[in-house]
Design an enzyme around this catalytic site. Structure first.
Site, PDB file in Angstrom:
ATOM      1  N   PHE A 138     -65.960  44.898  -5.559  1.00  0.00           N
ATOM      2  CA  PHE A 138     -67.059  44.117  -6.136  1.00  0.00           C
ATOM      3  C   PHE A 138     -66.602  42.681  -6.317  1.00  0.00           C
ATOM      4  CE2 PHE A 138     -69.659  42.219  -9.422  1.00  0.00           C
ATOM      5  CZ  PHE A 138     -70.928  42.544  -8.983  1.00  0.00           C
ATOM      6  N   ASP A 223     -58.923  38.878  -6.412  1.00  0.00           N
ATOM      7  CA  ASP A 223     -60.029  38.693  -7.350  1.00  0.00           C
ATOM      8  C   ASP A 223     -59.593  39.301  -8.687  1.00  0.00           C
ATOM      9  OD1 ASP A 223     -62.294  38.954  -8.918  1.00  0.00           O
ATOM     10  OD2 ASP A 223     -63.619  39.476  -7.258  1.00  0.00           O
ATOM     11  N   LYS A 252     -64.989  36.032 -16.229  1.00  0.00           N
ATOM     12  CA  LYS A 252     -65.198  36.944 -17.356  1.00  0.00           C
ATOM     13  C   LYS A 252     -64.519  36.515 -18.670  1.00  0.00           C
ATOM     14  CE  LYS A 252     -67.247  40.871 -15.218  1.00  0.00           C
ATOM     15  NZ  LYS A 252     -67.080  41.201 -13.804  1.00  0.00           N
TER      16      LYS A 252
HETATM   17  C1  LIG Z   1     -67.848  40.694 -12.625  1.00  0.00           C
HETATM   18  C2  LIG Z   1     -67.075  40.480 -11.381  1.00  0.00           C
HETATM   19  C3  LIG Z   1     -67.400  39.438 -10.491  1.00  0.00           C
HETATM   20  C4  LIG Z   1     -68.630  38.581 -10.663  1.00  0.00           C
HETATM   21  O1  LIG Z   1     -68.567  37.777 -11.792  1.00  0.00           O
HETATM   22  P1  LIG Z   1     -69.890  37.007 -12.304  1.00  0.00           P
HETATM   23  O2  LIG Z   1     -69.383  36.135 -13.393  1.00  0.00           O
HETATM   24  O3  LIG Z   1     -70.846  38.067 -12.750  1.00  0.00           O
HETATM   25  O4  LIG Z   1     -70.411  36.253 -11.144  1.00  0.00           O
HETATM   26  C5  LIG Z   1     -66.578  39.226  -9.414  1.00  0.00           C
HETATM   27  N1  LIG Z   1     -65.487  39.989  -9.203  1.00  0.00           N
HETATM   28  C6  LIG Z   1     -65.147  41.001 -10.018  1.00  0.00           C
HETATM   29  C7  LIG Z   1     -63.912  41.793  -9.753  1.00  0.00           C
HETATM   30  C8  LIG Z   1     -65.939  41.290 -11.131  1.00  0.00           C
HETATM   31  O5  LIG Z   1     -65.621  42.315 -11.929  1.00  0.00           O
END
Ligand SMILES: *Cc1c(COP(=O)(O)O)cnc(C)c1O
Length: 402
Positions: A138, A223, A252
């Site tokens: 994700f 990420d 986050k």
């Molecule tokens: C939540 C998340 C995102 C997206 O972050 P947003 O601030 O909602 O755009 C991207 N990568 C990972 C691993 C996430 O958990």
């Protein structure tokens, strides 16, 4: 009109506000939140790994208040003190040499994707634009980020996707190696898959990716949006593995609840983007950066991360004890205080029963309970959660067997 009715009438319906949960949170403090009726809940969702310091942490509140009284916004046309100081602090505590700031995880990944394409063309030729990501990953909800996300359900209805992405199996280095060709510019993975169901990478996999990128001159992007910022007991999850990426992304928990995203780059990658290549109006906003500085100060304080590692062991140990007792539990997995419990049943039902007992927990993929407690949680609060889980899982198991 009450708030729930107002939302229904005026908010575009993109969120499933957990219809059974039916919860309006009014106030938060530490690991607790309170609803409109004054009921208290242990918050093991933490805004999905945003409230890593709990709710309304005094250092974050004070930093926001002080900065808001001085200067809320200028523009990236001008120098910015909180932005520069935050970048310096992040560089001091990580493997990156320089940072770019934006407002969310998806945006941080977009910046990484643009950076990868640009550096790919320089290093490997004009065709090198393809990025390999993992199945079940994700990476966010913008168009390139959903394309990077290796889950068809996020693509459906929005085709055509952005070109130049392909998907390999997570924790399977051969599957990644098989997809590298002359058009490839980068590999991007989460060191611990979050949204996909809490799957930590293996050490062989991440070091294999590093070698694969080195031998093919590819950019390695991690990420860390969910697993970073102390969640796993290290500032960045990849520190557990001793593997250094060229680029990593954060968001986050970075802003203590305010919206901020960041991209950290090292070496050649840190200088590939030049004026005109990328920008964000709010990126590096003084207030969000001041909040992030307070978050960094707190997380990097002596003993904080060590305590997270201990609590992670404590919590996962308790979950494994539950598993030994309840065959209904299939697997306990995760890293630090990023834990998943896979059950042989309806995890949404379990989450709902937990809420009735004063515990907020998130359900993903129908069968997985995801635990993302605030990092300053106490052992006694973990004990309370484990007790609630024991009762609830027994109840759910009996319901299912009857
Ligand atoms: C939540 C998340 C995102 C997206 O972050 P947003 O601030 O909602 O755009 C991207 N990568 C990972 C691993 C996430 O958990």
């Amino acid at each position: 009109m009450d708030i729930k009715a107002l939302e229904k009438e005026y908010i575009i319906n993109t969120y499933n506000r957990q219809p059974e949960a039916n919860l309006l949170i009014k106030r938060g403090e530490g690991v607790y939140v309170w609803d409109e009726k004054g009921n208290r809940y242990l918050d093991f969702v933490s805004g999905l790994s945003v409230n890593n310091l709990g709710h309304c942490h005094p250092a974050v509140v004070e930093a926001i208040r002080n900065q808001a009284e001085k200067l809320i916004h200028t523009s990236n046309l001008y120098y910015s003190e909180p932005q520069a100081r935050l970048a310096q602090t992040l560089v001091r505590h990580s493997t990156a040499d320089k940072f770019f700031f934006c407002n969310s995880g998806a945006e941080a990944n977009e910046a990484a994707i643009k950076m990868a394409r640009k550096i790919g063309k320089q290093r490997r030729g004009p065709g090198a634009h393809r990025i390999i990501t993992a199945e079940n990953s994700f990476h966010g909800r913008t168009l390139a980020a959903i394309t990077a996300t290796g889950q068809p359900k996020y693509h459906k209805g929005f085709e055509p996707m952005v070109s130049g992405f392909s998907y390999a199996r997570f924790n399977d280095i051969d599957s990644f190696a098989a997809l590298v060709d002359e058009d490839t510019c980068a590999i991007m993975v989460e060191p611990v898959q979050g949204e996909g169901g809490i799957y930590p990478a293996t050490a062989e996999f991440l070091s294999g990716l590093r070698q694969l990128c080195d031998s093919n001159n590819l950019l390695l992007i991690f990420d860390e949006v969910q697993c970073g910022m102390g969640r796993t007991g290290r500032l960045l999850a990849f520190e557990h593995y001793g593997v250094v990426p060229d680029v990593f992304t954060l968001a986050k928990a970075l802003g203590g609840g305010l919206p901020i995203g960041a991209l950290g780059a090292r070496g050649e990658a840190a200088d590939v983007l030049v004026p005109g290549d990328h920008a964000s109006t709010f990126g590096g906003n003084p207030v969000t950066c001041a909040a992030a500085l307070a978050v960094m100060d707190t997380i990097m304080d002596n003993g904080f991360l060590e305590r997270v590692r201990k609590l992670g062991d404590y919590f996962s140990g308790k979950l494994l004890e539950l598993k030994a007792d309840l065959p209904y539990i299939k697997e306990v997995r995760g890293l630090g205080l990023m834990l998943g419990l896979e059950i042989d049943g309806d995890a949404a039902l379990v989450a709902r029963l937990c809420q009735g007992k004063g515990l907020l927990v998130n359900c993903i993929g129908g069968k997985i309970l995801r635990f993302l407690p605030p990092l300053m949680v106490e052992e006694e609060q973990i004990d309370a959660v484990v007790n609630i889980l024991y009762e609830t899982l027994q109840q759910a198991q009996n319901t299912q067997n009857s």
